[in-house]
Every structure is written in C-alpha cells, then in structure tokens.
Write an enzyme that holds these catalytic residues in place. Sequence first.
Site, short mmCIF file in Angstrom:
data_model
loop_
_atom_site.label_atom_id
_atom_site.label_comp_id
_atom_site.label_asym_id
_atom_site.label_seq_id
_atom_site.Cartn_x
_atom_site.Cartn_y
_atom_site.Cartn_z
N SER A 192 0.85 -1.18 0.00
CA SER A 192 0.00 0.00 0.00
C SER A 192 0.89 1.23 0.00
CB SER A 192 -0.91 0.00 1.24
OG SER A 192 -1.78 1.11 1.22
N HIS A 234 -2.72 7.32 -4.36
CA HIS A 234 -2.78 6.14 -3.51
C HIS A 234 -2.86 4.91 -4.40
CE1 HIS A 234 -5.69 3.03 -2.06
NE2 HIS A 234 -4.83 2.96 -1.08
N VAL A 262 -2.29 -3.11 -3.68
CA VAL A 262 -2.61 -4.44 -4.20
C VAL A 262 -2.48 -5.42 -3.04
CG1 VAL A 262 -2.14 -4.17 -6.66
CG2 VAL A 262 -0.24 -4.59 -5.11
N ARG A 263 -3.41 -6.35 -2.94
CA ARG A 263 -3.46 -7.17 -1.73
C ARG A 263 -4.08 -8.53 -2.02
NH1 ARG A 263 -7.15 -3.08 -1.53
NH2 ARG A 263 -9.35 -3.68 -1.38
N HIS A 269 -6.56 7.65 -16.66
CA HIS A 269 -7.60 6.66 -16.93
C HIS A 269 -7.26 5.79 -18.14
CE1 HIS A 269 -10.74 7.26 -13.92
NE2 HIS A 269 -10.25 8.49 -13.84
N GLY A 277 -2.98 -4.26 13.79
CA GLY A 277 -1.83 -3.95 12.95
C GLY A 277 -0.96 -2.86 13.54
N ARG A 278 0.11 -2.55 12.84
CA ARG A 278 1.06 -1.55 13.32
C ARG A 278 0.53 -0.15 12.99
NH1 ARG A 278 5.96 0.97 11.40
NH2 ARG A 278 7.51 1.17 13.08
#
Length: 311
Positions: free
Chosen positions: A100, A114, A117-118, A153, A267-268
């Site tokens: 991220s 921003h 990808v996850r 785009h 999370g951190r």
Amino acid sequence: MSISKTLPYNAIEQIKSYLLQLQNTICVLLESIDGKTRFHEDSWQRAAGGGGRTRIMTNGNVFEKAGVNFSHVSGEQLPASASAHREELAGRHFSALGVSLVIHPQNPYVPTTHANVRFFVAEKEDSEPVWWFGGGFDLTPYYGFVEDCEHWHQTALNACLPFGETIYPKFKRWCDDYFFIKHRNEARGIGGLFFDDYNEISFDHSFELMRSIGDHFILAYEPIVARRKDIPFGNREKAFQNYRRGRYAEFNLVYDRGTLFGLQSGGRTESILMSLPPTVHWEYNWHPEKGSDEEKLYTDFLPAKDWLKKE
C-alpha cells in the site's frame, strides 16, 4: 490456463515475492524522481503473527511525504471490517499480504496518489480456503488538468484490457463509488481503479490481473509528476492543498476499509496511518472564489465522468 479456483500450495510465496519486488521497484523510481531524499526502511513484527517492511520518504524536493508499505499479517479471526459482508468467513484464520502506498507531493500542482494491491486467504480445517485479491489506484488532484486525467484513466484501461473489456468500467465505477466522502457529498479525487473480493476464473488469472494493476501504477503517475513538479506556486496554492488534504484525512479515518482492517486486526499503527498528510488545514465553511481554479476542481474534475479520450 487452469480454470480451477484451487489455491496453489505456494500461492503465498508467489504473491510475497511479487509484492516485495513491486515495493522495491516503486521506491527506486520515486527516489530517482525526487533526487534528494531516500526512503527510510522500518522492518517490524506483529505479535499476533506476521510483520512488514515500511518505507517512508519525507521532505524531499518533489515529495513532501511518501510511504510505501509491505505487510504480511495473519491471525485467528478476521476483523469485522473484512468479514461483515462475508458471513462464511466467521471462525476462519487468515493471512493478508499487500503493498500500500500514498504519495503527498510538495507542489500543489502535482496530485496526491494512492495505490494498493493485496491478497486475503481465510482457512478452516476440513474446508476449502476462501481467497481473493483486491486493490487499485486513484488520483487526488488539487488543481485539475484534463490531459492528466485522460492519461491516468487510459493507463488504468491499459492495465485491465488483457482481462476483458468489462473490467475497466466495472473497476472505475467501483472506484468512483468507494472514494466518495459521503458526509461532504463529494469525491476524494478523480478516481481510477478499485476492486475487492476478486477470484475470477482461476488463481493464475486473478493473480495476473492484480500484477497488471500493480505494474501500471507508476506508468500512470510518473508522467503526471514530470509535467507538474516544476510549476511555480505560492501561498494560495499551498493553502488550498492543505485544505483539500483535510478531505483526504477525513476519508481515510472514517471510511477506508484498509485503515479499519489494520486497526481492528491489531496492525502496526504507524504503518497504517502513514497515509495521512504531513500538514492539514481545516477552515470553517470555506468556499472557493467563483470562476477560480480552485472552484474548477469541484465543478469540472471531482464529479465522476468518463475520462477516456475520444478518438
């Protein structure tokens, strides 16, 4: 290509290898663009499982603050932000991997951006794993330029076209809907791509789509930075940038699913909140001057529209 949605035995290793490479590639390119400041790396471990590699750049020539974060966390139960709309995930342990990034430029004529990808997988004994990919990239200009929006785009379309003609309009519309600040009744920016819960056709197909979107991000952003980073600006433009950054902070703290997931899953915090701008200004009931470039952001750029250049 396999049409099975079975998860390969080495899926996590494949994805982690790609994500670490993506983080490296983006950081090297951003350092090259900035020319002054390098990323500070902060490796961390999470007591409940997993860890990550946070990289932060501050006070550069071009970038006031840029964060590019890799994380790989696991836990015994998905937090509410991830399982609220997926009841079948209750009671499953999970792994989540992702890169991220958020980039806040010095020059107000350069947009904030921003990208993410996850991959998520939720597993339970004697059950097939439930897995999906998500991510996207979006652009938040302070001063709008039509050619920048068209390029952004078009590059998003190029990332999606190998996977079918319906992907870009679907992910573009999803992005417009997701990055909308409901309590302000306005968009955060000019959109791009957003997708979640994606596991179409096969693991290989879904992974390839995620990689394509990750790889196209810098192709979308770098030319815009190059065009705008040396435009002269003054106190007025900087003040408007800081005012609009307030909208960015509001969205991330109130609506952003990734922020909520990170905080709810233990999370951190420093890594999760790296997305927040370095300086922000709120002003009571402020409105731009009629006919100004600031007003044009609201009238000509923030409303969702088709930005693809017509032949």
